[in-house]
Enzyme design. Structure first.
Site, PDB file in Angstrom:
ATOM      1  N   SER A  62       0.798  -1.224   0.000  1.00 50.80           N
ATOM      2  CA  SER A  62       0.000   0.000   0.000  1.00 50.80           C
ATOM      3  C   SER A  62       0.842   1.291   0.000  1.00 50.80           C
ATOM      4  O   SER A  62       0.469   2.253  -0.671  1.00 50.80           O
ATOM      5  CB  SER A  62      -0.992  -0.013   1.164  1.00 50.80           C
ATOM      6  OG  SER A  62      -0.371  -0.371   2.376  1.00 50.80           O
ATOM      7  N   ASP A  95      -4.508  -0.657   8.641  1.00 51.11           N
ATOM      8  CA  ASP A  95      -4.438  -2.023   8.094  1.00 51.11           C
ATOM      9  C   ASP A  95      -3.631  -2.928   9.032  1.00 51.11           C
ATOM     10  O   ASP A  95      -2.548  -3.401   8.673  1.00 51.11           O
ATOM     11  CB  ASP A  95      -3.793  -1.951   6.690  1.00 51.11           C
ATOM     12  CG  ASP A  95      -3.759  -3.303   6.003  1.00 51.11           C
ATOM     13  OD1 ASP A  95      -4.556  -4.183   6.367  1.00 51.11           O
ATOM     14  OD2 ASP A  95      -2.920  -3.467   5.092  1.00 51.11           O
TER      15      ASP A  95
HETATM   16  N1  SAM Z   1      -0.671  -2.049   4.604  1.00 50.92           N
HETATM   17  C1  SAM Z   1       0.240  -3.047   4.057  1.00 50.92           C
HETATM   18  C2  SAM Z   1      -0.108  -3.298   2.603  1.00 50.92           C
HETATM   19  O1  SAM Z   1      -1.311  -3.332   2.280  1.00 50.92           O
HETATM   20  O2  SAM Z   1       0.812  -3.447   1.789  1.00 50.92           O
HETATM   21  C3  SAM Z   1       0.224  -4.329   4.852  1.00 50.92           C
HETATM   22  C4  SAM Z   1       0.385  -4.159   6.331  1.00 50.92           C
HETATM   23  S1  SAM Z   1       0.420  -5.651   7.243  1.00 50.92           S
HETATM   24  C5  SAM Z   1      -1.211  -6.232   7.121  1.00 50.92           C
HETATM   25  C6  SAM Z   1       0.495  -5.057   8.895  1.00 50.92           C
HETATM   26  C7  SAM Z   1       1.852  -4.485   9.284  1.00 50.92           C
HETATM   27  O3  SAM Z   1       1.708  -3.814  10.546  1.00 50.92           O
HETATM   28  C8  SAM Z   1       2.972  -5.498   9.494  1.00 50.92           C
HETATM   29  O4  SAM Z   1       4.056  -5.160   8.682  1.00 50.92           O
HETATM   30  C9  SAM Z   1       3.344  -5.359  10.983  1.00 50.92           C
HETATM   31  O5  SAM Z   1       4.734  -5.502  11.218  1.00 50.92           O
HETATM   32  C10 SAM Z   1       2.900  -3.959  11.279  1.00 50.92           C
HETATM   33  N2  SAM Z   1       2.546  -3.660  12.672  1.00 50.92           N
HETATM   34  C11 SAM Z   1       1.994  -4.475  13.614  1.00 50.92           C
HETATM   35  N3  SAM Z   1       1.708  -3.790  14.735  1.00 50.92           N
HETATM   36  C12 SAM Z   1       2.062  -2.496  14.503  1.00 50.92           C
HETATM   37  C13 SAM Z   1       1.951  -1.295  15.252  1.00 50.92           C
HETATM   38  N4  SAM Z   1       1.431  -1.289  16.485  1.00 50.92           N
HETATM   39  N5  SAM Z   1       2.359  -0.149  14.682  1.00 50.92           N
HETATM   40  C14 SAM Z   1       2.885  -0.133  13.441  1.00 50.92           C
HETATM   41  N6  SAM Z   1       3.012  -1.231  12.662  1.00 50.92           N
HETATM   42  C15 SAM Z   1       2.599  -2.399  13.192  1.00 50.92           C
END
Ligand code: SAM
Length: 261
Positions: free
Chosen positions: A99, A163
């Protein structure tokens, strides 16, 4: 807990649903020349090799963006398709934009992007992927806390993508409550929150928290995947938009057609 890595799922059916909708929103918002502020609470690494060991292990991209019959339904004239083609041309046919990169390719040099990612390795790759864009700021920071801290931005037209990886059950409630918090601080923001449809139905809690509030211009999209396309109980994909931009409902309403037979 940070064990989730999106590389296993990149380019799957849920990514198509989410990323196509994101591109439709951004295409509509960039029709006006006013600068935009784009933020992500959970950015991921920004670029994915769909022939990596991790990706091949699940095979989700094969029945997702690498499936020719499905790709043909997306439409070559969409910003989403054009962005993927751009990435394939510059990095190779196996690559797929997450994204953050998709958003950057659809936005302009004078828009700003703030991306939060907490996982050290995902952050490192995200930083490497985005460093050459002067208008992109990558933060190794909790996404909820980070986006709240820098909101509202000076350019108040904008979009927040929420996300999370939903590794823990409480994330649904957390994401739902965050929508209210950020809306109070930055009322004009278009907010898009993605959630998985699982057998356990945990997303119902998130929906309830958001839908019982009286948010403006609210839109819900859910698609069900056919049995053969389901991975580890992922029945489908959903998202909610708040402050949905004018003129995109018809395009969003057609999203389920892509996933039917
Ligand atoms: N939005 C991305 C896309 O569509 O390409 C995918 C994101 S993935 C579903 C969720 C991400 O959130 C992971 O890389 C994870 O490491 C990160 N993550 C998890 N908890 C988090 C937090 N509290 N704050 C920031 N990032 C976090």
């Amino acid at each position: 807990m940070l064990s989730y890595q999106h590389i296993y799922h990149a380019g799957n059916l849920a990514d198509i649903h989410k990323h196509l909708a994101l591109s439709i929103i951004l295409e509509a918002m960039t029709m006006k020349s006013k600068p935009l502020s784009y933020m992500e609470t959970h950015a991921g690494r920004g670029i994915y090799n769909l022939r990596s060991t991790e990706s091949l292990k699940t095979g989700e991209a094969n029945i997702g963006i690498l499936s020719l019959s499905l790709a043909s339904k997306i439409g070559k004239d969409t910003g989403y398709y054009k962005a993927i083609e751009k990435v394939r041309k510059s990095l190779g046919k196996d690559f797929y934009p997450g994204s953050p990169l998709l958003a950057r390719l659809l936005l302009r040099d004078y828009d700003s992007l703030n991306l939060m990612e907490l996982h050290p390795e995902e952050y490192r790759v995200l930083h490497k992927t985005m460093w050459s864009f002067a208008n992109v700021h990558v933060h190794k920071r909790d996404g909820y806390e980070g986006v709240l801290a820098i909101s509202p931005p000076i350019a108040r037209r904008g979009l927040i993508l929420i996300d999370p990886s939903y590794e823990v059950k409480t994330e649904y409630e957390k994401a739902g409550k965050f929508v209210s918090k950020i809306h109070r601080k930055w009322a004009e923001a278009v907010i898009m929150v993605w959630y998985p449809l699982l057998d356990a139905g945990l997303h119902e809690n998130l929906k309830k928290i958001i839908l019982e509030r009286d948010f403006p211009k609210l839109y819900v999209s859910e698609v069900s995947f056919k049995k053969i396309q389901r991975d580890k109980g992922l029945k489908g994909s959903g998202f909610i938009i708040i402050n949905m931009p004018y003129g995109i409902k018809e395009r969003l309403d057609k999203l389920p057609d892509i996933f039917s037979n």
